[in-house]
Scaffold this motif. Structure first.
Motif, PDB file in Angstrom:
ATOM      1  N   MET A 162       0.855  -1.182   0.000  1.00  0.00           N
ATOM      2  CA  MET A 162       0.000   0.000   0.000  1.00  0.00           C
ATOM      3  C   MET A 162       0.895   1.238   0.000  1.00  0.00           C
ATOM      4  SD  MET A 162      -2.986  -1.176  -0.257  1.00  0.00           S
ATOM      5  CE  MET A 162      -3.947   0.287  -0.064  1.00  0.00           C
ATOM      6  N   ASN A 163       0.364   2.317  -0.488  1.00  0.00           N
ATOM      7  CA  ASN A 163       1.163   3.519  -0.719  1.00  0.00           C
ATOM      8  C   ASN A 163       1.363   4.322   0.574  1.00  0.00           C
ATOM      9  OD1 ASN A 163       2.656   5.219  -2.269  1.00  0.00           O
ATOM     10  ND2 ASN A 163       0.917   6.337  -3.097  1.00  0.00           N
ATOM     11  N   THR A 164       2.041   3.702   1.532  1.00  0.00           N
ATOM     12  CA  THR A 164       2.384   4.415   2.760  1.00  0.00           C
ATOM     13  C   THR A 164       3.665   5.209   2.519  1.00  0.00           C
ATOM     14  OG1 THR A 164       3.716   2.588   3.591  1.00  0.00           O
ATOM     15  CG2 THR A 164       1.376   2.586   4.187  1.00  0.00           C
ATOM     16  N   ARG A 165       3.971   6.090   3.427  1.00  0.00           N
ATOM     17  CA  ARG A 165       5.209   6.869   3.266  1.00  0.00           C
ATOM     18  C   ARG A 165       6.443   5.981   3.383  1.00  0.00           C
ATOM     19  NH1 ARG A 165       3.978  12.682   6.176  1.00  0.00           N
ATOM     20  NH2 ARG A 165       2.635  13.431   4.509  1.00  0.00           N
TER      21      ARG A 165
ATOM     22  N   LYS B 269       9.259   5.707   0.478  1.00  0.00           N
ATOM     23  CA  LYS B 269      10.661   6.054   0.727  1.00  0.00           C
ATOM     24  C   LYS B 269      11.606   4.878   0.496  1.00  0.00           C
ATOM     25  CE  LYS B 269      13.778   8.200   4.006  1.00  0.00           C
ATOM     26  NZ  LYS B 269      13.890   8.949   5.247  1.00  0.00           N
ATOM     27  N   TYR B 270      11.265   3.703   1.025  1.00  0.00           N
ATOM     28  CA  TYR B 270      12.220   2.595   1.013  1.00  0.00           C
ATOM     29  C   TYR B 270      12.040   1.620  -0.149  1.00  0.00           C
ATOM     30  CZ  TYR B 270      13.445   4.357   5.569  1.00  0.00           C
ATOM     31  OH  TYR B 270      13.858   5.171   6.590  1.00  0.00           O
TER      32      TYR B 270
ATOM     33  N   VAL C 129       9.351  12.160   3.643  1.00  0.00           N
ATOM     34  CA  VAL C 129       9.718  12.047   5.054  1.00  0.00           C
ATOM     35  C   VAL C 129       8.838  10.948   5.638  1.00  0.00           C
ATOM     36  CG1 VAL C 129       9.803  13.238   7.273  1.00  0.00           C
ATOM     37  CG2 VAL C 129      10.318  14.479   5.162  1.00  0.00           C
ATOM     38  N   ASP C 130       9.470   9.908   6.145  1.00  0.00           N
ATOM     39  CA  ASP C 130       8.730   8.739   6.631  1.00  0.00           C
ATOM     40  C   ASP C 130       8.179   8.989   8.031  1.00  0.00           C
ATOM     41  OD1 ASP C 130       7.654   6.245   6.946  1.00  0.00           O
ATOM     42  OD2 ASP C 130       9.562   5.258   7.352  1.00  0.00           O
ATOM     43  N   LYS C 131       7.142   9.811   8.090  1.00  0.00           N
ATOM     44  CA  LYS C 131       6.430  10.072   9.340  1.00  0.00           C
ATOM     45  C   LYS C 131       4.946   9.877   9.093  1.00  0.00           C
ATOM     46  CE  LYS C 131       9.505  13.223  11.712  1.00  0.00           C
ATOM     47  NZ  LYS C 131       9.609  14.499  12.399  1.00  0.00           N
TER      48      LYS C 131
ATOM     49  N   PRO D 138       7.588   8.347  13.623  1.00  0.00           N
ATOM     50  CA  PRO D 138       8.351   7.799  12.494  1.00  0.00           C
ATOM     51  C   PRO D 138       7.785   6.463  12.009  1.00  0.00           C
ATOM     52  CG  PRO D 138       9.625   7.717  14.529  1.00  0.00           C
ATOM     53  CD  PRO D 138       8.357   8.431  14.835  1.00  0.00           C
ATOM     54  N   ASN D 139       8.081   6.153  10.772  1.00  0.00           N
ATOM     55  CA  ASN D 139       7.716   4.891  10.121  1.00  0.00           C
ATOM     56  C   ASN D 139       6.209   4.710   9.943  1.00  0.00           C
ATOM     57  OD1 ASN D 139      10.411   4.196   9.943  1.00  0.00           O
ATOM     58  ND2 ASN D 139      10.375   3.069  11.870  1.00  0.00           N
ATOM     59  N   GLU D 140       5.683   5.297   8.893  1.00  0.00           N
ATOM     60  CA  GLU D 140       4.282   5.089   8.539  1.00  0.00           C
ATOM     61  C   GLU D 140       4.195   3.796   7.730  1.00  0.00           C
ATOM     62  OE1 GLU D 140       1.100   8.102   6.899  1.00  0.00           O
ATOM     63  OE2 GLU D 140       2.088   7.073   5.235  1.00  0.00           O
ATOM     64  N   THR D 141       4.078   2.691   8.432  1.00  0.00           N
ATOM     65  CA  THR D 141       3.963   1.375   7.801  1.00  0.00           C
ATOM     66  C   THR D 141       2.522   0.895   7.911  1.00  0.00           C
ATOM     67  OG1 THR D 141       4.459   0.243   9.870  1.00  0.00           O
ATOM     68  CG2 THR D 141       6.339   0.766   8.433  1.00  0.00           C
ATOM     69  N   ILE D 142       2.229  -0.198   7.231  1.00  0.00           N
ATOM     70  CA  ILE D 142       0.895  -0.804   7.327  1.00  0.00           C
ATOM     71  C   ILE D 142       0.598  -1.169   8.780  1.00  0.00           C
ATOM     72  CG2 ILE D 142      -0.427  -2.881   6.744  1.00  0.00           C
ATOM     73  CD1 ILE D 142      -0.375  -0.991   4.446  1.00  0.00           C
ATOM     74  N   GLU D 143       1.569  -1.762   9.450  1.00  0.00           N
ATOM     75  CA  GLU D 143       1.368  -2.171  10.840  1.00  0.00           C
ATOM     76  C   GLU D 143       1.045  -0.975  11.724  1.00  0.00           C
ATOM     77  OE1 GLU D 143       3.917  -3.103   8.952  1.00  0.00           O
ATOM     78  OE2 GLU D 143       3.700  -5.272   8.816  1.00  0.00           O
TER      79      GLU D 143
END
Length: 196
Positions: free
Chosen positions: A133-136, A140-141, A149-151, A158-163
């Motif tokens: 999914m198109n998270t930050r 970024k990675y 900026v991965d927020k 920090p780290n806007e991941t699916i989890e």
């Protein structure tokens, strides 16, 4: 429906192992060749015409009837090899590892694939499971966008991941997580009320 960024191995994997279940033309081709080879070789024991055809086919058809040792099965397209390729993927493979773990009920975990969900919904669930999914974090990675900026867009952590979005965002926790929990509890309560 298959999300364009999801693991391609899932397309032709059977539903009971977490795939989409679309027929694989390579597997169909191989199974037809195998069945035809078996048919011709069985008939060649009793009929001279079939025996002559088997002897004459020296790689002039895909059946390769003159080669008794030839095995048309190509292991690259087997279910197990596709599962292994899926599991080896760093991003997509995490769902495969969880799904095919010995303590996971794979059949129950994939029951939604046989249900009445819209195909688009199933595709989005697959994309979430494959973490595409198109998270930050993904931008970024994985997409290597240096300007991101991965927020988290909601809470700023920090780290806007699916989890993080599903269960770790402090802004979503008081509202959306509680609502999701209450919706599930309502369904369970209704089912219990019907049965008792």
């Amino acid at each position: 429906m298959h999300h364009p960024n999801s693991a391609i191995e899932r397309i032709s994997l059977p539903i009971d192992v977490g795939g989409v279940g679309i027929l694989d033309i390579h597997r169909l081709h191989q199974s037809q060749i195998k069945a035809l080879r078996q048919y011709f070789h069985e008939k060649s024991t009793n009929h001279a015409l079939f025996r002559a055809v088997c002897q004459a086919d020296t790689k002039s058809t895909p059946l390769k009837l003159s080669d008794i040792e030839y095995d048309p099965e190509d292991n690259r397209f087997s279910t197990q090899s596709q599962i292994q390729r899926w599991k080896q993927k760093e991003l997509h493979g995490s769902h495969a590892h969880h799904l095919l773990h010995e303590n996971t009920d794979t059949e129950a975990s994939n029951l939604y694939l046989r249900g009445t969900l819209f195909a688009e919904t199933v595709g989005f669930i697959g994309a979430i499971q494959d973490r595409v999914m198109n998270t930050r974090n993904y931008q970024k990675y994985i997409l290597k966008n240096k300007n991101i900026v991965d927020k988290c867009r909601r809470c700023g952590s920090p780290n806007e991941t699916i989890e993080h979005i599903i269960c770790g965002c402090e802004t979503l926790a008081p509202m959306d997580y509680t609502q999701r929990h209450n919706n599930v509890a309502r369904i369970i309560h209704q089912q219990l009320a019907k049965n008792f």
